[in-house]
Design an enzyme around this catalytic site. Structure first.
Site, PDB file in Angstrom:
ATOM      1  N   ARG A 238     -55.971 -42.870 -17.047  1.00  0.00           N
ATOM      2  CA  ARG A 238     -55.305 -44.125 -16.735  1.00  0.00           C
ATOM      3  C   ARG A 238     -53.819 -43.826 -16.533  1.00  0.00           C
ATOM      4  O   ARG A 238     -53.250 -42.972 -17.207  1.00  0.00           O
ATOM      5  CB  ARG A 238     -55.488 -45.146 -17.861  1.00  0.00           C
ATOM      6  CG  ARG A 238     -56.884 -45.757 -17.922  1.00  0.00           C
ATOM      7  CD  ARG A 238     -57.123 -46.688 -16.745  1.00  0.00           C
ATOM      8  NE  ARG A 238     -58.372 -47.426 -16.858  1.00  0.00           N
ATOM      9  CZ  ARG A 238     -59.518 -47.050 -16.304  1.00  0.00           C
ATOM     10  NH1 ARG A 238     -59.559 -45.913 -15.608  1.00  0.00           N
ATOM     11  NH2 ARG A 238     -60.598 -47.787 -16.423  1.00  0.00           N
ATOM     12  N   GLU A 267     -50.961 -50.223  -9.992  1.00  0.00           N
ATOM     13  CA  GLU A 267     -51.924 -49.940  -8.924  1.00  0.00           C
ATOM     14  C   GLU A 267     -52.191 -51.205  -8.110  1.00  0.00           C
ATOM     15  O   GLU A 267     -52.476 -52.254  -8.689  1.00  0.00           O
ATOM     16  CB  GLU A 267     -53.230 -49.396  -9.518  1.00  0.00           C
ATOM     17  CG  GLU A 267     -53.053 -48.043 -10.181  1.00  0.00           C
ATOM     18  CD  GLU A 267     -54.351 -47.443 -10.694  1.00  0.00           C
ATOM     19  OE1 GLU A 267     -55.424 -48.097 -10.561  1.00  0.00           O
ATOM     20  OE2 GLU A 267     -54.315 -46.325 -11.219  1.00  0.00           O
ATOM     21  N   HIS A 286     -56.929 -43.875  -6.857  1.00  0.00           N
ATOM     22  CA  HIS A 286     -57.879 -44.170  -7.939  1.00  0.00           C
ATOM     23  C   HIS A 286     -59.328 -44.125  -7.428  1.00  0.00           C
ATOM     24  O   HIS A 286     -60.066 -45.113  -7.463  1.00  0.00           O
ATOM     25  CB  HIS A 286     -57.581 -45.541  -8.554  1.00  0.00           C
ATOM     26  CG  HIS A 286     -58.160 -45.700  -9.930  1.00  0.00           C
ATOM     27  ND1 HIS A 286     -57.650 -46.574 -10.859  1.00  0.00           N
ATOM     28  CD2 HIS A 286     -59.215 -45.091 -10.539  1.00  0.00           C
ATOM     29  CE1 HIS A 286     -58.361 -46.513 -11.980  1.00  0.00           C
ATOM     30  NE2 HIS A 286     -59.318 -45.615 -11.800  1.00  0.00           N
TER      31      HIS A 286
END
Length: 327
Positions: A238, A267, A286
């Site tokens: 993360r 993000e 991601h």
């Protein structure tokens, strides 16, 4: 009796939608972007089940609007975007999708490691920009992977899968974890290290830990100073596990050699973010579990968990099983 209502915050594979439509009234946010907060707060008012992604923050405000909510299912392993304690206090079940994405995420993590070490994306940009005019002995020379030392922080399912791949490159495998994993040490030859010793010894430091209060900003200025000048940081956990300003300064000042990042504090990361301006950063959007087969499996697992919870069956992958004792 009226069917229970479900809201899905992103378009998912059709087979997962069909599974839920057999038993419930399903509404889907059809746009390929996160559902706006105000829309989410409006949609949850009369639903029984909520199917979410990592992009949605499920907190007390959402739950205050969702008076009928009985279950939440997240199409992910991690659930740091969800206030689990708040759900549990209200007797709301939370399910997630562990296990199914371990190999796919390990594949991506090792690919990111390779791309960063061998400067793959940087070399591609160099070629496409027309800068390659002749062969040169040290042109785009990178770091060796074969025989190097990899330090894995977080020896869970994905960490173990990554260690297995590292054996194929004859890498020395170090790891740090909350609990030692003797079976992994025996089977894969992994060696346990203290956190600081792992940072000092590793050529590649790979973050695969969940985001918790203890792991937030786990890698900061102190930790980066412990790493070798030739070392590479890989983050596939993360974004908030890394102090991005400290990482930027370490990369800019050559305290470490490079970083491969699949996750970020914000993000999507802004395109003008300082980290994206550095040649020694490989940045991805991601995509750790983003293979077609795995994402379909995740979608089905999340749907099955939500379906079981709303039909009164115990879901296989409950985050908060203590809720069952409150029902």
């Amino acid at each position: 009796m009226d069917k229970a209502k479900i809201f899905i915050t992103r378009k998912i594979p059709e087979e997962a939608i069909q599974l839920l439509e057999n038993d419930f009234v399903v509404k889907i946010w059809e746009e390929d972007r996160p559902v706006p907060r105000e829309v989410l707060l409006d949609e949850v008012k009369d639903i029984d089940g909520l199917y979410v992604m990592v992009s949605e923050k499920i907190d007390q405000e959402v739950l205050d609007h969702a008076s009928n909510l009985k279950a939440v299912s997240i199409m992910a392993v991690g659930y740091d975007n969800i206030d689990v304690s708040c759900l549990t206090k209200r007797g709301i079940i939370l399910t997630h999708t562990p296990g199914v994405l371990s190999d796919t995420t390990a594949d991506l993590t090792f690919a990111l490691l390779m791309a960063t070490a061998r400067r793959i994306t940087e070399a591609n940009r160099y070629l496409l920009a027309g800068k390659w005019t002749s062969w040169s002995p040290m042109l785009m020379a990178g770091q060796d992977v074969y025989g190097a030392t990899i330090g894995i922080i977080g020896m869970g399912r994905i960490g173990e899968a990554l260690a297995k791949r590292a054996t194929g490159f004859d890498m020395k495998i170090l790891y740090h974890n909350r609990n030692r994993r003797p079976e992994v040490e025996e089977r894969l030859g992994a060696e346990y290290r203290s956190f600081d010793d792992l940072l000092k010894e590793s050529d590649f430091v790979v973050l695969l830990t969940p985001l918790t209060p203890e792991t937030r900003n786990l890698i900061g200025e102190r930790e980066l100073d412990l790493m070798k000048p030739t070392s590479i940081l890989i983050n596939a956990s993360r974004g908030a596990t890394v102090d991005e300003e400290a990482l930027y300064q370490a990369l800019l000042n050559k305290k470490i050699w490079a970083a491969g990042l699949d996750v970020f504090q914000q993000e999507p990361i802004p395109k003008d973010h300082p980290l994206l301006q550095l040649d020694n950063v490989v940045a991805l959007p991601h995509i750790g579990s983003a293979s077609i087969a795995t994402r379909k499996k995740m979608a089905m697992m999340a749907a099955e968990g939500l379906r079981d919870a709303l039909l009164g069956n115990r879901p296989k992958h409950m985050v908060n099983p203590e809720v069952l004792f409150q029902l």
